[in-house]
Design a protein around this motif. Structure first.
Motif, PDB file in Angstrom:
ATOM      1  N   LEU A 172     -68.477  57.335 -85.764  1.00 41.47           N
ATOM      2  CA  LEU A 172     -67.310  58.501 -86.398  1.00 41.47           C
ATOM      3  C   LEU A 172     -67.299  57.806 -88.149  1.00 41.47           C
ATOM      4  CD1 LEU A 172     -66.279  60.560 -83.733  1.00 41.47           C
ATOM      5  CD2 LEU A 172     -67.900  61.184 -84.862  1.00 41.47           C
ATOM      6  N   GLN A 173     -67.960  58.143 -89.090  1.00 41.77           N
ATOM      7  CA  GLN A 173     -67.705  57.971 -90.505  1.00 41.77           C
ATOM      8  C   GLN A 173     -66.522  58.474 -91.371  1.00 41.77           C
ATOM      9  OE1 GLN A 173     -70.341  59.140 -90.181  1.00 41.77           O
ATOM     10  NE2 GLN A 173     -70.860  61.511 -90.694  1.00 41.77           N
ATOM     11  N   GLY A 174     -66.288  58.207 -91.881  1.00 35.40           N
ATOM     12  CA  GLY A 174     -64.714  58.380 -93.008  1.00 35.40           C
ATOM     13  C   GLY A 174     -65.279  60.273 -94.073  1.00 35.40           C
ATOM     14  N   LEU A 223     -74.608  57.168 -93.409  1.00 36.49           N
ATOM     15  CA  LEU A 223     -74.732  55.217 -94.197  1.00 36.49           C
ATOM     16  C   LEU A 223     -74.279  54.527 -94.422  1.00 36.49           C
ATOM     17  CD1 LEU A 223     -77.445  56.955 -97.230  1.00 36.49           C
ATOM     18  CD2 LEU A 223     -78.094  56.114 -94.693  1.00 36.49           C
ATOM     19  N   TRP A 224     -72.576  55.282 -93.697  1.00 41.16           N
ATOM     20  CA  TRP A 224     -71.609  54.738 -93.908  1.00 41.16           C
ATOM     21  C   TRP A 224     -71.833  53.163 -92.731  1.00 41.16           C
ATOM     22  CZ3 TRP A 224     -66.548  55.700 -95.544  1.00 41.16           C
ATOM     23  CH2 TRP A 224     -65.150  55.378 -94.715  1.00 41.16           C
ATOM     24  N   TRP A 225     -72.541  53.596 -92.016  1.00 40.36           N
ATOM     25  CA  TRP A 225     -72.915  52.896 -90.832  1.00 40.36           C
ATOM     26  C   TRP A 225     -74.209  51.765 -91.565  1.00 40.36           C
ATOM     27  CZ3 TRP A 225     -68.432  52.143 -87.267  1.00 40.36           C
ATOM     28  CH2 TRP A 225     -67.623  53.499 -87.598  1.00 40.36           C
ATOM     29  N   GLN A 226     -73.995  51.146 -92.333  1.00 37.47           N
ATOM     30  CA  GLN A 226     -75.753  50.636 -92.440  1.00 37.47           C
ATOM     31  C   GLN A 226     -75.634  49.530 -92.802  1.00 37.47           C
ATOM     32  OE1 GLN A 226     -77.094  50.604 -97.086  1.00 37.47           O
ATOM     33  NE2 GLN A 226     -75.745  52.247 -96.974  1.00 37.47           N
ATOM     34  N   HIS A 227     -74.298  48.904 -92.902  1.00 39.88           N
ATOM     35  CA  HIS A 227     -74.224  47.156 -92.442  1.00 39.88           C
ATOM     36  C   HIS A 227     -74.182  47.405 -91.210  1.00 39.88           C
ATOM     37  CE1 HIS A 227     -71.556  43.441 -93.766  1.00 39.88           C
ATOM     38  NE2 HIS A 227     -72.481  42.925 -93.657  1.00 39.88           N
ATOM     39  N   VAL A 228     -72.735  48.147 -90.547  1.00 37.13           N
ATOM     40  CA  VAL A 228     -72.425  47.768 -89.886  1.00 37.13           C
ATOM     41  C   VAL A 228     -73.571  47.803 -88.066  1.00 37.13           C
ATOM     42  CG1 VAL A 228     -70.762  48.742 -87.187  1.00 37.13           C
ATOM     43  CG2 VAL A 228     -69.987  48.118 -90.203  1.00 37.13           C
ATOM     44  N   ARG A 229     -74.078  48.612 -88.028  1.00 35.88           N
ATOM     45  CA  ARG A 229     -74.528  49.376 -86.902  1.00 35.88           C
ATOM     46  C   ARG A 229     -76.055  48.449 -86.321  1.00 35.88           C
ATOM     47  NH1 ARG A 229     -76.605  55.444 -87.429  1.00 35.88           N
ATOM     48  NH2 ARG A 229     -77.725  55.721 -84.743  1.00 35.88           N
ATOM     49  N   PRO A 230     -76.135  47.945 -87.508  1.00 36.20           N
ATOM     50  CA  PRO A 230     -77.595  46.673 -87.083  1.00 36.20           C
ATOM     51  C   PRO A 230     -77.435  45.421 -86.056  1.00 36.20           C
ATOM     52  CG  PRO A 230     -77.727  47.455 -89.281  1.00 36.20           C
ATOM     53  CD  PRO A 230     -76.393  47.639 -89.322  1.00 36.20           C
ATOM     54  N   GLY A 236     -64.669  55.433 -84.553  1.00 37.60           N
ATOM     55  CA  GLY A 236     -64.108  56.018 -85.768  1.00 37.60           C
ATOM     56  C   GLY A 236     -63.254  55.464 -86.523  1.00 37.60           C
ATOM     57  N   THR A 237     -64.123  55.656 -87.953  1.00 40.73           N
ATOM     58  CA  THR A 237     -63.060  54.332 -89.288  1.00 40.73           C
ATOM     59  C   THR A 237     -62.209  56.224 -89.898  1.00 40.73           C
ATOM     60  OG1 THR A 237     -65.629  54.943 -89.571  1.00 40.73           O
ATOM     61  CG2 THR A 237     -64.346  53.341 -88.592  1.00 40.73           C
ATOM     62  N   SER A 238     -60.898  55.961 -90.695  1.00 41.14           N
ATOM     63  CA  SER A 238     -60.590  56.747 -91.497  1.00 41.14           C
ATOM     64  C   SER A 238     -60.569  58.019 -90.623  1.00 41.14           C
ATOM     65  CB  SER A 238     -61.788  56.738 -93.020  1.00 41.14           C
ATOM     66  OG  SER A 238     -61.048  56.923 -93.706  1.00 41.14           O
ATOM     67  N   MET A 239     -61.330  59.016 -91.712  1.00 44.96           N
ATOM     68  CA  MET A 239     -61.335  60.614 -91.287  1.00 44.96           C
ATOM     69  C   MET A 239     -61.972  60.889 -89.551  1.00 44.96           C
ATOM     70  SD  MET A 239     -62.342  64.043 -92.899  1.00 44.96           S
ATOM     71  CE  MET A 239     -64.497  63.642 -91.957  1.00 44.96           C
ATOM     72  N   GLY A 240     -63.063  59.640 -89.599  1.00 46.96           N
ATOM     73  CA  GLY A 240     -63.984  59.953 -88.405  1.00 46.96           C
ATOM     74  C   GLY A 240     -62.718  59.396 -87.400  1.00 46.96           C
ATOM     75  N   GLY A 241     -61.442  58.615 -87.549  1.00 48.23           N
ATOM     76  CA  GLY A 241     -61.045  58.152 -86.529  1.00 48.23           C
ATOM     77  C   GLY A 241     -60.029  59.485 -86.081  1.00 48.23           C
ATOM     78  N   ARG A 242     -59.412  60.623 -86.803  1.00 46.30           N
ATOM     79  CA  ARG A 242     -59.043  61.567 -86.718  1.00 46.30           C
ATOM     80  C   ARG A 242     -59.796  62.467 -85.701  1.00 46.30           C
ATOM     81  NH1 ARG A 242     -58.274  60.939 -92.472  1.00 46.30           N
ATOM     82  NH2 ARG A 242     -56.188  59.561 -92.732  1.00 46.30           N
ATOM     83  N   ILE A 243     -61.468  62.524 -86.036  1.00 51.16           N
ATOM     84  CA  ILE A 243     -62.264  63.420 -85.289  1.00 51.16           C
ATOM     85  C   ILE A 243     -62.805  62.487 -83.881  1.00 51.16           C
ATOM     86  CG2 ILE A 243     -64.449  64.447 -85.847  1.00 51.16           C
ATOM     87  CD1 ILE A 243     -65.300  63.925 -88.355  1.00 51.16           C
ATOM     88  N   ALA A 244     -62.264  61.757 -83.699  1.00 51.39           N
ATOM     89  CA  ALA A 244     -62.149  60.620 -82.603  1.00 51.39           C
ATOM     90  C   ALA A 244     -61.013  61.021 -82.056  1.00 51.39           C
ATOM     91  CB  ALA A 244     -62.638  59.400 -82.528  1.00 51.39           C
ATOM     92  N   GLN A 245     -60.144  61.023 -82.366  1.00 54.62           N
ATOM     93  CA  GLN A 245     -58.850  61.711 -81.777  1.00 54.62           C
ATOM     94  C   GLN A 245     -58.760  62.842 -80.900  1.00 54.62           C
ATOM     95  OE1 GLN A 245     -55.023  61.679 -84.333  1.00 54.62           O
ATOM     96  NE2 GLN A 245     -55.668  59.278 -85.460  1.00 54.62           N
TER      97      GLN A 245
END
Length: 276
Positions: free
Chosen positions: A30-32, A38-45, A104-113
């Motif tokens: 879950l992105q920010g 595309l937020w995850w393009q470096h991490v996902r691989p 979840g990162t940033s706003m994605g962390g709030r959604i994850a909560q």
């Protein structure tokens, strides 16, 4: 190879993307705020060889926004972290995922909560990075930071944003402010109206009084030098989520999970799916 699809949710269709072995543990990313997958393009691989990774473009972003534009449909719903969490649940169900690890990162962390609170059956384990509990329990960025981000000077806004997300070493490695990758800085195709709606989504989030309901094993991560979403919020979350673990990257800023992706992603992967 990454595969794309769409999922029907309340009042809209959202675009989702999957990558990794279908029989591997599911991992929802879950992105920010105001960002697409595309937020995850470096991490996902770094995750897709071990997990069945799942993303979706929030309402107003990426392919979800393009779907809305193509159909001419107006999404008049009141966007919120709860609603985006419901969208996430619809995506997981549509993909036949009975439970997932959630990162979840940033706003994605709030959604994850919100997802972990509303649908504990879907959340096997939880990682919250550079995020806050919202409401009175959250520590907001300083007035100075807010003013710099709102500056009419484009170059100042860019330098401020880069410095809030990344260390000077990272900026130097990428050739300076004008040439740094900008995939964490918002979906450039997003409308101003929808960007403002996302800002309100983040600002309205307040899960503090309900975080004790989270039953999933939870890892809370933050960059110790983060002043965009001050690092003290990690401590606040740790005090509110039973049995959670807090980890700080000593030099990381708001984008620590991306700048130090190898180290941080290994920590995430080993937490949600231990190998030993």
């Amino acid at each position: 190879m990454k595969l794309k699809g769409t999922t029907r949710v309340t009042g809209a269709r959202v675009a989702h993307q999957v990558d990794g072995p279908r029989d591997a543990p599911a991992l929802l990313l879950l992105q920010g705020q105001a960002n697409s997958h595309l937020w995850w393009q470096h991490v996902r691989p770094l995750l897709a060889d071990r997990f069945f990774t799942i993303t979706f473009d929030y309402r107003g972003t990426g392919d979800t926004a393009r779907l809305q534009s193509q159909t001419g449909a107006e999404d008049g719903t009141d966007w919120s972290t709860r609603e985006f969490a419901a969208d996430a649940a619809h995506v997981l169900t549509a993909l036949g995922v009975e439970s997932a690890c959630v990162y979840g990162t940033s706003m994605g962390g709030r959604i994850a909560q919100e997802l972990a609170i509303a649908r504990p059956d879907l959340v096997r384990s939880l990682v919250l990075a550079c995020t806050t509990p919202g409401g009175r329990a959250a520590t907001e960025r300083s007035r100075e930071v807010r003013l710099a981000l709102a500056s009419p000077d484009r170059d100042l806004r860019l330098r401020t944003t880069v410095d809030l997300f990344y260390t000077p070493d990272w900026v130097a490695e990428h050739g300076g402010y004008e040439t740094v990758p900008r995939y964490l800085f918002g979906d450039p195709a997003m409308s101003r109206r929808d960007a403002s709606r996302h800002l309100r989504v983040s600002a309205k989030h307040d899960a503090a009084e309900r975080l004790s309901q989270i039953a999933a094993p939870t890892l809370i991560m933050h960059g110790a030098q983060d002043i965009f979403g001050p690092a003290v919020n990690a401590t606040a979350l740790g005090e509110l989520i039973p049995g959670s673990r807090v980890w700080l990257h000593p030099t990381g800023r708001h984008g620590f999970f991306d700048e130090f992706a190898t180290e941080v992603t290994d920590l995430v992967a080993n937490f949600v799916q231990p190998t030993g």
